[in-house]
Design an enzyme around this catalytic site. Structure first.
Site, PDB file in Angstrom:
ATOM      1  N   PRO A  42       0.844  -1.191   0.199  1.00  0.00           N
ATOM      2  CA  PRO A  42       0.209   0.036  -0.120  1.00  0.00           C
ATOM      3  C   PRO A  42       0.893   1.256   0.102  1.00  0.00           C
ATOM      4  O   PRO A  42       2.029   1.203   0.569  1.00  0.00           O
ATOM      5  CB  PRO A  42      -0.947  -0.127   1.379  1.00  0.00           C
ATOM      6  CG  PRO A  42      -0.175  -1.286   2.033  1.00  0.00           C
ATOM      7  CD  PRO A  42       0.693  -1.919   1.411  1.00  0.00           C
ATOM      8  N   ASP A  43       0.236   2.340  -0.349  1.00  0.00           N
ATOM      9  CA  ASP A  43       1.123   3.766  -0.463  1.00  0.00           C
ATOM     10  C   ASP A  43       0.821   4.315   0.684  1.00  0.00           C
ATOM     11  O   ASP A  43       0.223   3.652   1.939  1.00  0.00           O
ATOM     12  CB  ASP A  43       0.637   4.451  -1.815  1.00  0.00           C
ATOM     13  CG  ASP A  43      -0.738   4.613  -1.756  1.00  0.00           C
ATOM     14  OD1 ASP A  43      -1.506   4.572  -0.722  1.00  0.00           O
ATOM     15  OD2 ASP A  43      -1.246   5.537  -2.737  1.00  0.00           O
ATOM     16  N   PHE A  44       1.028   5.569   0.892  1.00  0.00           N
ATOM     17  CA  PHE A  44       0.677   6.190   2.358  1.00  0.00           C
ATOM     18  C   PHE A  44      -0.511   6.700   2.276  1.00  0.00           C
ATOM     19  O   PHE A  44      -1.389   6.466   3.394  1.00  0.00           O
ATOM     20  CB  PHE A  44       1.600   7.386   2.405  1.00  0.00           C
ATOM     21  CG  PHE A  44       2.971   7.045   3.152  1.00  0.00           C
ATOM     22  CD1 PHE A  44       3.176   5.793   3.992  1.00  0.00           C
ATOM     23  CD2 PHE A  44       4.100   8.109   3.303  1.00  0.00           C
ATOM     24  CE1 PHE A  44       4.127   5.629   4.540  1.00  0.00           C
ATOM     25  CE2 PHE A  44       5.320   7.929   3.836  1.00  0.00           C
ATOM     26  CZ  PHE A  44       5.188   6.895   4.566  1.00  0.00           C
ATOM     27  N   ARG A  45      -0.956   7.678   1.298  1.00  0.00           N
ATOM     28  CA  ARG A  45      -2.177   8.405   1.510  1.00  0.00           C
ATOM     29  C   ARG A  45      -3.482   8.176   0.710  1.00  0.00           C
ATOM     30  O   ARG A  45      -4.525   8.797   0.770  1.00  0.00           O
ATOM     31  CB  ARG A  45      -1.573  10.100   0.877  1.00  0.00           C
ATOM     32  CG  ARG A  45      -0.759  10.377   1.911  1.00  0.00           C
ATOM     33  CD  ARG A  45      -0.161  11.758   1.244  1.00  0.00           C
ATOM     34  NE  ARG A  45       0.901  12.301   2.283  1.00  0.00           N
ATOM     35  CZ  ARG A  45       2.233  12.092   2.436  1.00  0.00           C
ATOM     36  NH1 ARG A  45       2.548  10.997   1.364  1.00  0.00           N
ATOM     37  NH2 ARG A  45       2.940  12.117   3.234  1.00  0.00           N
ATOM     38  N   ASN A 117      10.861   5.142  -2.672  1.00  0.00           N
ATOM     39  CA  ASN A 117      10.251   3.861  -2.021  1.00  0.00           C
ATOM     40  C   ASN A 117      11.313   3.068  -1.356  1.00  0.00           C
ATOM     41  O   ASN A 117      12.515   3.226  -1.593  1.00  0.00           O
ATOM     42  CB  ASN A 117       9.748   2.924  -3.231  1.00  0.00           C
ATOM     43  CG  ASN A 117       8.375   3.552  -3.837  1.00  0.00           C
ATOM     44  OD1 ASN A 117       7.834   4.507  -3.193  1.00  0.00           O
ATOM     45  ND2 ASN A 117       7.969   2.899  -4.822  1.00  0.00           N
ATOM     46  N   ASP A 119      11.097  -0.265  -0.722  1.00  0.00           N
ATOM     47  CA  ASP A 119      10.992  -1.591  -1.105  1.00  0.00           C
ATOM     48  C   ASP A 119      12.064  -2.264  -1.846  1.00  0.00           C
ATOM     49  O   ASP A 119      12.144  -3.760  -2.016  1.00  0.00           O
ATOM     50  CB  ASP A 119       9.399  -1.888  -1.650  1.00  0.00           C
ATOM     51  CG  ASP A 119       9.291  -1.040  -2.611  1.00  0.00           C
ATOM     52  OD1 ASP A 119      10.220  -0.728  -3.631  1.00  0.00           O
ATOM     53  OD2 ASP A 119       8.074  -0.865  -3.012  1.00  0.00           O
ATOM     54  N   HIS A 136      15.228   7.734   0.157  1.00  0.00           N
ATOM     55  CA  HIS A 136      14.837   7.467   1.544  1.00  0.00           C
ATOM     56  C   HIS A 136      15.306   6.122   2.124  1.00  0.00           C
ATOM     57  O   HIS A 136      14.861   5.553   2.920  1.00  0.00           O
ATOM     58  CB  HIS A 136      13.138   7.263   1.867  1.00  0.00           C
ATOM     59  CG  HIS A 136      12.608   8.709   1.545  1.00  0.00           C
ATOM     60  ND1 HIS A 136      11.210   8.945   1.162  1.00  0.00           N
ATOM     61  CD2 HIS A 136      13.209   9.946   1.420  1.00  0.00           C
ATOM     62  CE1 HIS A 136      10.962  10.167   0.913  1.00  0.00           C
ATOM     63  NE2 HIS A 136      12.006  10.779   0.860  1.00  0.00           N
TER      64      HIS A 136
HETATM   65  P1  CNA Z   1       1.798   8.720  -1.401  1.00  0.00           P
HETATM   66  O1  CNA Z   1       1.929  10.113  -0.650  1.00  0.00           O
HETATM   67  O2  CNA Z   1       0.965   7.762  -0.779  1.00  0.00           O
HETATM   68  O3  CNA Z   1       1.191   9.006  -2.842  1.00  0.00           O
HETATM   69  C1  CNA Z   1       1.096   7.891  -3.471  1.00  0.00           C
HETATM   70  C2  CNA Z   1       0.411   8.365  -5.067  1.00  0.00           C
HETATM   71  O4  CNA Z   1       0.477   7.332  -5.991  1.00  0.00           O
HETATM   72  C3  CNA Z   1      -0.845   9.068  -4.659  1.00  0.00           C
HETATM   73  O5  CNA Z   1      -1.044  10.212  -5.518  1.00  0.00           O
HETATM   74  C4  CNA Z   1      -1.889   7.854  -5.318  1.00  0.00           C
HETATM   75  O6  CNA Z   1      -3.088   8.134  -5.948  1.00  0.00           O
HETATM   76  C5  CNA Z   1      -0.997   7.262  -6.532  1.00  0.00           C
HETATM   77  N1  CNA Z   1      -1.139   5.953  -6.687  1.00  0.00           N
HETATM   78  C6  CNA Z   1      -1.209   4.977  -6.187  1.00  0.00           C
HETATM   79  N2  CNA Z   1      -1.577   3.680  -6.650  1.00  0.00           N
HETATM   80  C7  CNA Z   1      -1.530   3.908  -8.116  1.00  0.00           C
HETATM   81  C8  CNA Z   1      -1.472   3.346  -9.050  1.00  0.00           C
HETATM   82  N3  CNA Z   1      -1.823   2.107  -9.165  1.00  0.00           N
HETATM   83  N4  CNA Z   1      -1.279   4.132 -10.541  1.00  0.00           N
HETATM   84  C9  CNA Z   1      -1.097   5.311 -10.473  1.00  0.00           C
HETATM   85  N5  CNA Z   1      -1.171   6.012  -9.229  1.00  0.00           N
HETATM   86  C10 CNA Z   1      -1.311   5.225  -8.076  1.00  0.00           C
HETATM   87  O7  CNA Z   1       3.283   8.144  -1.564  1.00  0.00           O
HETATM   88  P2  CNA Z   1       4.500   8.952  -2.050  1.00  0.00           P
HETATM   89  O8  CNA Z   1       5.540   8.005  -2.619  1.00  0.00           O
HETATM   90  O9  CNA Z   1       4.505  10.135  -2.803  1.00  0.00           O
HETATM   91  O10 CNA Z   1       5.228   9.461  -0.597  1.00  0.00           O
HETATM   92  C11 CNA Z   1       6.542   9.439  -0.321  1.00  0.00           C
HETATM   93  C12 CNA Z   1       6.696   8.406   0.886  1.00  0.00           C
HETATM   94  C13 CNA Z   1       6.013   6.943   0.788  1.00  0.00           C
HETATM   95  C14 CNA Z   1       8.109   7.999   1.337  1.00  0.00           C
HETATM   96  O11 CNA Z   1       8.655   8.471   2.218  1.00  0.00           O
HETATM   97  C15 CNA Z   1       8.253   6.573   0.980  1.00  0.00           C
HETATM   98  O12 CNA Z   1       9.148   5.890   1.823  1.00  0.00           O
HETATM   99  C16 CNA Z   1       6.616   6.182   1.518  1.00  0.00           C
HETATM  100  N6  CNA Z   1       6.229   4.902   1.042  1.00  0.00           N
HETATM  101  C17 CNA Z   1       6.970   3.899   0.462  1.00  0.00           C
HETATM  102  C18 CNA Z   1       6.397   2.655   0.143  1.00  0.00           C
HETATM  103  C19 CNA Z   1       7.094   1.662  -0.644  1.00  0.00           C
HETATM  104  O13 CNA Z   1       8.281   1.617  -0.375  1.00  0.00           O
HETATM  105  N7  CNA Z   1       6.394   0.835  -1.389  1.00  0.00           N
HETATM  106  C20 CNA Z   1       5.187   2.250   0.481  1.00  0.00           C
HETATM  107  C21 CNA Z   1       4.295   3.367   1.198  1.00  0.00           C
HETATM  108  C22 CNA Z   1       5.052   4.467   1.625  1.00  0.00           C
END
Ligand code: CNA
Length: 345
Positions: A42-45, A117, A119, A136
């Site tokens: 999952p993402d953050f927001r 990311n 991951d 990060h």
């Molecule tokens: P965020 O703020 O959660 O934004 C994610 C964005 O991606 C949002 O605008 C969503 O609408 C969009 N989104 C989600 N899924 C999809 C998809 N399938 N297709 C298109 N768009 C999509 O996360 P950010 O990366 O902007 O924030 C930075 C943080 C998140 C960093 O500090 C990371 O370490 C942290 N993070 C990392 C992971 C990971 O490593 N996979 C997971 C969650 C958070």
């Protein structure tokens, strides 16, 4: 692929034609959590499914982002390790979008990917480390916060999975063992500053799967030279993308969009071949990290005794006061991972 209007469709046709013709050959990608969501991470927001939605159930946290804040972690590491136990339960594979970035690299047009990311899926997709700026940090190595002794991943995982908080056993140390990822409030890797000049010489910037809410990455797209196209591939609008005449917004699922781009480039077969190589393999467990995190958070909450809740309440009050004081003297230092939303706390 959803483009905002016909002129954007024309722009993306023009950009892909220029890549094919070799006049665009220095592409910089700026990636975020959205490129990994289809792989189960999952993402953050994102509302309801994002990590912040899950951890907001941890009512003991003063605010959801605290779980990834180094100051909070130092005195209350348990919620972070409960979350990490969920993450550790599965092996993730690169998504089609990671395969697309790897494809750009194999075709010789990727200059650098800046990823937020942690991951490690860019590496798993085969992109060489010297073309990945992991802003990060990434999971896979860890050390004591005090004496810096490194722990093997095997040892670290076994302690975390057993429900313990991993602590250094060197004489008189007892420091917390923390993954080498950058928490809010920690400095970025030293090579980050040097690497940002690459944005100035890029001939195309692609921003994928990020809300651009965390600094300093949020400011990277603005380093692109005027006239250089900036393409946003994301479900939602982000940052200042869309404010320049050469910006192109492709607001849709990123895996679908990169497949369409690969079609336009005539590289679809190559994309699918990479995806087959690095993506989910027969026999893989279904990625259900969301369930795993939910379960671990639930378990963590059930383990809280009344006495511990009082202690957390004390931390909460302390933190709120500390943050209030801090807001009165916010430093302007951009070399620290800062969540813009922290400023509203
Ligand atoms: P965020 O703020 O959660 O934004 C994610 C964005 O991606 C949002 O605008 C969503 O609408 C969009 N989104 C989600 N899924 C999809 C998809 N399938 N297709 C298109 N768009 C999509 O996360 P950010 O990366 O902007 O924030 C930075 C943080 C998140 C960093 O500090 C990371 O370490 C942290 N993070 C990392 C992971 C990971 O490593 N996979 C997971 C969650 C958070």
């Amino acid at each position: 692929m959803t483009t905002s209007n016909t002129s954007e469709k024309q722009s993306i046709d023009k950009i892909t034609a220029q890549i094919k013709a070799g006049s665009i050959k220095r592409i910089v990608v700026i990636a975020g959590a959205g490129i990994s969501t289809s792989g189960g991470y999952p993402d953050f927001r994102t509302p309801n499914t994002g990590i912040y939605a899950k951890i907001s159930k941890m009512k003991l946290l003063p605010y959801p982002e605290a779980i990834f804040s180094v100051n909070y972690f130092k005195h209350t590491p348990e919620p972070f390790f409960a979350f990490l136990r969920g993450v550790m339960q599965l092996n993730f594979r690169p998504t089609v979008t990671h395969a697309f970035i790897a494809l750009l690299q194999r075709m010789g047009v990727l200059e650098m990917v800046f990823t937020q990311n942690i991951d490690g899926l860019e590496r798993a997709a085969g992109i060489p480390d010297d073309q990945v700026m992991a802003v990060h940090g990434q999971f896979g190595s860890q050390r004591c916060m005090l004496c810096k002794t490194a722990w093997s991943t095997e040892r670290f995982e076994s302690v975390v999975k057993s429900g313990q908080v991993p602590r250094c056993d060197n004489a008189d140390c007892n420091g917390l063992i923390k993954p080498d990822t950058v928490m809010f409030g920690e400095p970025l890797p030293p090579k980050f500053d040097k690497s940002t000049d690459i944005l100035k010489v890029a001939d195309l910037v692609i921003v994928i799967g990020t809300s651009l809410k965390v600094h300093p990455v949020a400011g990277l797209p603005s380093l692109a030279a005027p006239g250089v196209p900036r393409v946003l591939i994301n479900r939602d609008a982000a940052g200042d993308l869309g404010t320049r005449p050469d910006d192109v917004l492709l607001l849709n699922d990123c895996d679908d969009t990169v497949r369409t781009l690969a079609d336009l480039l005539g590289w679809r077969k190559e994309l699918e071949d990479i995806w087959k190589e690095v993506g989910p393999q027969p026999g893989d467990k279904n990625p259900v990290l969301e369930d795993a995190i939910d379960k671990e958070i639930e378990k963590f909450l059930n383990e809280q005794t009344e006495e511990r809740q009082l202690v957390y309440q004390g931390h909460k009050t302390f933190l709120e006061k500390h943050l209030q004081d801090k807001m009165l003297r916010v430093p302007s230092d951009a070399d620290v991972q800062v969540n813009t939303e922290d400023r509203k706390v």
